[in-house]
Scaffold this motif. Structure first.
Motif, PDB file in Angstrom:
ATOM      1  N   GLU A 214     -13.635  -3.772  14.985  1.00  0.00           N
ATOM      2  CA  GLU A 214     -13.648  -2.981  16.083  1.00  0.00           C
ATOM      3  C   GLU A 214     -12.559  -1.965  16.014  1.00  0.00           C
ATOM      4  N   CYS A 215     -11.220  -2.449  15.811  1.00  0.00           N
ATOM      5  CA  CYS A 215     -10.053  -1.979  16.297  1.00  0.00           C
ATOM      6  C   CYS A 215      -8.767  -2.188  15.434  1.00  0.00           C
ATOM      7  N   LEU A 216      -8.140  -1.417  14.976  1.00  0.00           N
ATOM      8  CA  LEU A 216      -6.753  -1.758  14.066  1.00  0.00           C
ATOM      9  C   LEU A 216      -5.625  -1.959  15.130  1.00  0.00           C
ATOM     10  N   SER A 217      -4.795  -3.231  14.867  1.00  0.00           N
ATOM     11  CA  SER A 217      -3.935  -3.524  15.490  1.00  0.00           C
ATOM     12  C   SER A 217      -2.746  -2.994  14.778  1.00  0.00           C
ATOM     13  N   VAL A 218      -1.669  -2.127  15.266  1.00  0.00           N
ATOM     14  CA  VAL A 218      -0.722  -1.784  14.731  1.00  0.00           C
ATOM     15  C   VAL A 218       0.526  -2.659  15.278  1.00  0.00           C
ATOM     16  N   PHE A 219       1.135  -3.667  14.167  1.00  0.00           N
ATOM     17  CA  PHE A 219       1.825  -4.773  14.550  1.00  0.00           C
ATOM     18  C   PHE A 219       3.065  -4.130  14.921  1.00  0.00           C
ATOM     19  N   GLY A 220       3.386  -3.697  15.792  1.00  0.00           N
ATOM     20  CA  GLY A 220       4.772  -3.263  16.648  1.00  0.00           C
ATOM     21  C   GLY A 220       5.030  -1.736  16.251  1.00  0.00           C
ATOM     22  N   ASN A 221       5.635  -1.153  17.470  1.00  0.00           N
ATOM     23  CA  ASN A 221       6.294   0.175  17.067  1.00  0.00           C
ATOM     24  C   ASN A 221       7.517   0.415  17.901  1.00  0.00           C
ATOM     25  N   ASP A 222       8.073  -0.666  17.804  1.00  0.00           N
ATOM     26  CA  ASP A 222       9.464  -0.479  18.398  1.00  0.00           C
ATOM     27  C   ASP A 222      10.616  -0.906  17.239  1.00  0.00           C
ATOM     28  N   TYR A 223      10.475  -0.814  16.158  1.00  0.00           N
ATOM     29  CA  TYR A 223      11.069  -0.820  14.814  1.00  0.00           C
ATOM     30  C   TYR A 223      12.240   0.393  14.936  1.00  0.00           C
ATOM     31  N   ASP A 224      13.245   0.039  14.179  1.00  0.00           N
ATOM     32  CA  ASP A 224      14.371   1.266  13.880  1.00  0.00           C
ATOM     33  C   ASP A 224      13.760   2.177  12.677  1.00  0.00           C
ATOM     34  N   THR A 225      12.663   2.919  13.048  1.00  0.00           N
ATOM     35  CA  THR A 225      12.106   3.747  11.887  1.00  0.00           C
ATOM     36  C   THR A 225      11.765   5.005  12.859  1.00  0.00           C
ATOM     37  N   PRO A 226      11.266   6.146  11.985  1.00  0.00           N
ATOM     38  CA  PRO A 226      11.192   7.440  12.559  1.00  0.00           C
ATOM     39  C   PRO A 226      10.064   7.287  13.714  1.00  0.00           C
ATOM     40  N   ASP A 227       9.046   6.627  13.603  1.00  0.00           N
ATOM     41  CA  ASP A 227       7.918   6.563  14.559  1.00  0.00           C
ATOM     42  C   ASP A 227       7.897   5.014  15.201  1.00  0.00           C
ATOM     43  N   GLY A 228       8.905   4.133  14.796  1.00  0.00           N
ATOM     44  CA  GLY A 228       8.783   2.881  15.271  1.00  0.00           C
ATOM     45  C   GLY A 228       7.939   1.883  14.699  1.00  0.00           C
ATOM     46  N   THR A 229       6.886   2.424  13.679  1.00  0.00           N
ATOM     47  CA  THR A 229       6.204   1.398  13.001  1.00  0.00           C
ATOM     48  C   THR A 229       7.032   1.085  11.627  1.00  0.00           C
ATOM     49  N   ALA A 230       6.596  -0.040  11.164  1.00  0.00           N
ATOM     50  CA  ALA A 230       7.276  -0.641   9.871  1.00  0.00           C
ATOM     51  C   ALA A 230       7.062   0.202   8.711  1.00  0.00           C
ATOM     52  N   ILE A 231       7.972   0.208   7.881  1.00  0.00           N
ATOM     53  CA  ILE A 231       7.853   0.923   6.635  1.00  0.00           C
ATOM     54  C   ILE A 231       7.670  -0.122   5.450  1.00  0.00           C
ATOM     55  N   ARG A 232       6.851   0.451   4.417  1.00  0.00           N
ATOM     56  CA  ARG A 232       6.600  -0.119   3.402  1.00  0.00           C
ATOM     57  C   ARG A 232       6.424   0.876   2.279  1.00  0.00           C
ATOM     58  N   ASP A 233       6.566   0.245   0.827  1.00  0.00           N
ATOM     59  CA  ASP A 233       6.433   1.180  -0.401  1.00  0.00           C
ATOM     60  C   ASP A 233       5.009   0.918  -1.013  1.00  0.00           C
ATOM     61  N   TYR A 234       3.939   1.822  -0.700  1.00  0.00           N
ATOM     62  CA  TYR A 234       2.728   1.620  -1.203  1.00  0.00           C
ATOM     63  C   TYR A 234       2.558   2.085  -2.526  1.00  0.00           C
ATOM     64  N   ILE A 235       1.908   1.212  -3.311  1.00  0.00           N
ATOM     65  CA  ILE A 235       1.698   1.592  -4.848  1.00  0.00           C
ATOM     66  C   ILE A 235       0.181   1.515  -5.081  1.00  0.00           C
ATOM     67  N   HIS A 236      -0.269   2.644  -5.847  1.00  0.00           N
ATOM     68  CA  HIS A 236      -1.749   2.683  -6.198  1.00  0.00           C
ATOM     69  C   HIS A 236      -1.871   1.323  -7.291  1.00  0.00           C
ATOM     70  N   VAL A 237      -3.109   0.617  -6.880  1.00  0.00           N
ATOM     71  CA  VAL A 237      -3.161  -0.547  -7.751  1.00  0.00           C
ATOM     72  C   VAL A 237      -3.489  -0.375  -9.438  1.00  0.00           C
ATOM     73  N   VAL A 238      -3.824   0.901  -9.617  1.00  0.00           N
ATOM     74  CA  VAL A 238      -4.054   1.213 -11.145  1.00  0.00           C
ATOM     75  C   VAL A 238      -2.635   1.584 -11.651  1.00  0.00           C
ATOM     76  N   ASP A 239      -1.673   2.364 -10.916  1.00  0.00           N
ATOM     77  CA  ASP A 239      -0.433   2.397 -11.267  1.00  0.00           C
ATOM     78  C   ASP A 239       0.171   1.078 -11.826  1.00  0.00           C
TER      79      ASP A 239
END
Ligand code: WQD
Length: 341
Positions: A214-239
Motif C-alpha cells: 500500500e505505502c512505503l514507510s520512510v523510517f525517520g526523517n530527523d537524522y543529521d543528513t541533508p534531507d533528514g533521512t538515513a544515508i547508505r551506500d547502494y551498490i548494483h548487485v552485478v557490480d
C-alpha cells in the motif's frame, strides 16, 4: 575447468555471482537449503548462461551432510560462502537462529576445507560490522563497533573465526564487506526475491509501485543528513557479483598479499532514502506512495564506503549509477508481475 562451491547460490547475490562465474569459465556447484530462495533460480541462470549449475539442497548447519558433501567434492578450487540469514531487523527477533545458522555453517565449511585440503574461501561479510562508524567514508581498518544486531554480530564473529583459522590452517580468506546491494540482472530473469514482506528499502519501493504494498514507510526523517533521512551506500548487485570473480581469481592465481584480506564493496557514494525514492520516480515515471514513519530500531544514521583498497588492490570498481540500479530493480519487479522468476 576450475570448480567453485557457491553456498547460498540460489539467493540474491549468490545467483548473480553464479552467472558471472559461469560467464568467466568456472564450473559451479551450489549448496542451498532454499530457506530464503527458490529452486527455479537454477533454470533462470541457465536461461542467461546456457548452463544449469549443479545443485544440492541441504542445511550447512548439518555437520554430517556437509562432511559428506565435501567428501564427494574434493576437487574444489575455491568456495564462496554466501549462505546466511541476513536481515538485521529479523535477527533482533530470532537471535539464536541467526547465531546457529550463520556461525555453525561456517564452522562446518572450515571442517571440510581442513579435511580435504581446500585452500581458498571468499566470505560474504557486511558493512554492519562497522556499526555507526566514527569517520566517513569508512575504511577497512575502522574498528568493529558494538554490533547493532545479532546479524551484524554474526558477521563480526565469522570474520574473527576466519582470522584465527588463517593462523592455524593452510587457508586463505578474502572477506568482502558489502554495503547495500540492490538492483537486478539486466535480463530481468534473476533479482531480489524477498519471501514475504521485504525488510529492505528497494524491494519495498518497487512492490509499492507495482501495487503489492500500500505505502512505503520512510523510517525517520530527523537524522543529521541533508534531507533528514538515513544515508547508505547502494551498490548494483552485478557490480558486487563481479567483485567475487575478481576475488576468486586473485586467490587461485596466488596474488593475495596476506592470508586474510578484507575489502569494502560499495560505490563510495552515500544516498539518502529520499534520494533513492526520487531516483526511482525519475526512472520509472511512477509517483511513489510513501509516508514518514518513526526510526527503525537497529538502523545506523549514515554509512558509506571508502573504496580505494578494492579499487587499487583488486582493480575492481562499481560502475552502475543509482538511476541504473533503480531501473534494473523496477524492470525486475515488472518481470515478476508477469510471472518470471
Ligand atoms: C536502507 C535504508 C532504512 C526499509 C541491510 C542489511 C545489511 C546489508 C544491507 C547485507 C535504511 C530505510 C528501509 C523501509 C525505510 N545486507 N528503509 N523503509 O538496513 O541499511 O542494511 O542491507 O550485508 O546487513 O541489514 O538496508 O534496505 O533495510 O535500509 O525507510 O521500508 O532504508 O531505515 O535507512 P540496511 P535496508
Amino acid at each position: 575447468m576450475k570448480k567453485i562451491l557457491v553456498t547460498g547460490g540460489t539467493g540474491f547475490i549468490g545467483s548473480h555471482t553464479v552467472v558471472e562465474l559461469q560467464q568467466h569459465g568456472y564450473e559451479v556447484v551450489i549448496v542451498d537449503d532454499l530457506s530464503n530462495s527458490s529452486v527455479e533460480v537454477l533454470d533462470q541462470i541457465r536461461k542467461i548462461t546456457g548452463i544449469r549449475p549443479a545443485f544440492e539442497q541441504f542445511d550447512l548447519v548439518d555437520r554430517e551432510r556437509t562432511a559428506d558433501f565435501f567428501a564427494r567434492h574434493e576437487q574444489l578450487s575455491g568456495i564462496i560462502h554466501f549462505a546466511a540469514f541476513k536481515a538485521a531487523g529479523e535477527s533482533m527477533e530470532k537471535p539464536l537462529e541467526y547465531y546457529r545458522n550463520n556461525v555453525v555453517s561456517l564452522l562446518n565449511i572450515l571442517d571440510g576445507m581442513k579435511m580435504h585440503g581446500i585452500r581458498d574461501i571468499v566470505f560474504s561479510s557486511s558493512c554492519t560490522v562497522y556499526g555507526q562508524p566514527d569517520q566517513l567514508p569508512v575504511t577497512e581498518d575502522a574498528p568493529f563497533k558494538t554490533a547493532w544486531s545479532p546479524y551484524g554480530n554474526t558477521k563480526q564473529i565469522c570474520e574473527d573465526i576466519l582470522r584465527f583459522n588463517t593462523l592455524l590452517l593452510p587457508i586463505r580468506v578474502i572477506a568482502l564487506r558489502y554495503f547495500n546491494p540492490i538492483g537486478a540482472h539486466d535480463s530481468a530473469l534473476i533479482g531480489e526475491l524477498p519471501l514475504g514482506v521485504p525488510n529492505n528499502l528497494v524491494p519495498f519501493i518497487t512492490q509499492t509501485a507495482i501495487g503489492k504494498r500500500e505505502c512505503l514507510s520512510v523510517f525517520g526523517n530527523d537524522y543529521d543528513t541533508p534531507d533528514g533521512t538515513a544515508i547508505r551506500d547502494y551498490i548494483h548487485v552485478v557490480d558486487l557479483a563481479r567483485a567475487h570473480v575478481v576475488a576468486v581469481e586473485r586467490m587461485i592465481q596466488g596474488n593475495c598479499l596476506h592470508n586474510l584480506e578484507v575489502f569494502n564493496l560499495g560505490t563510495g557514494i552515500g544516498f539518502t532514502v529520499m534520494e533513492v525514492i526520487q531516483s526511482f520516480e525519475r526512472v520509472s515515471g511512477v509517483k511513489l506512495n510513501y509516508r514518514i514513519a518513526p526510526r527503525r530500531a537497529g538502523d545506523v544514521e549514515k554509512v558509506w564506503a571508502d573504496t580505494r583498497l578494492a579499487n587499487e588492490t583488486l582493480g575492481w570498481k562499481a560502475v552502475h549509477s543509482l538511476d541504473e540500479m533503480m531501473l534494473s530493480a523496477w524492470n525486475w519487479e515488472k518481470a515478476l508481475a508477469k510471472g518470471v522468476g
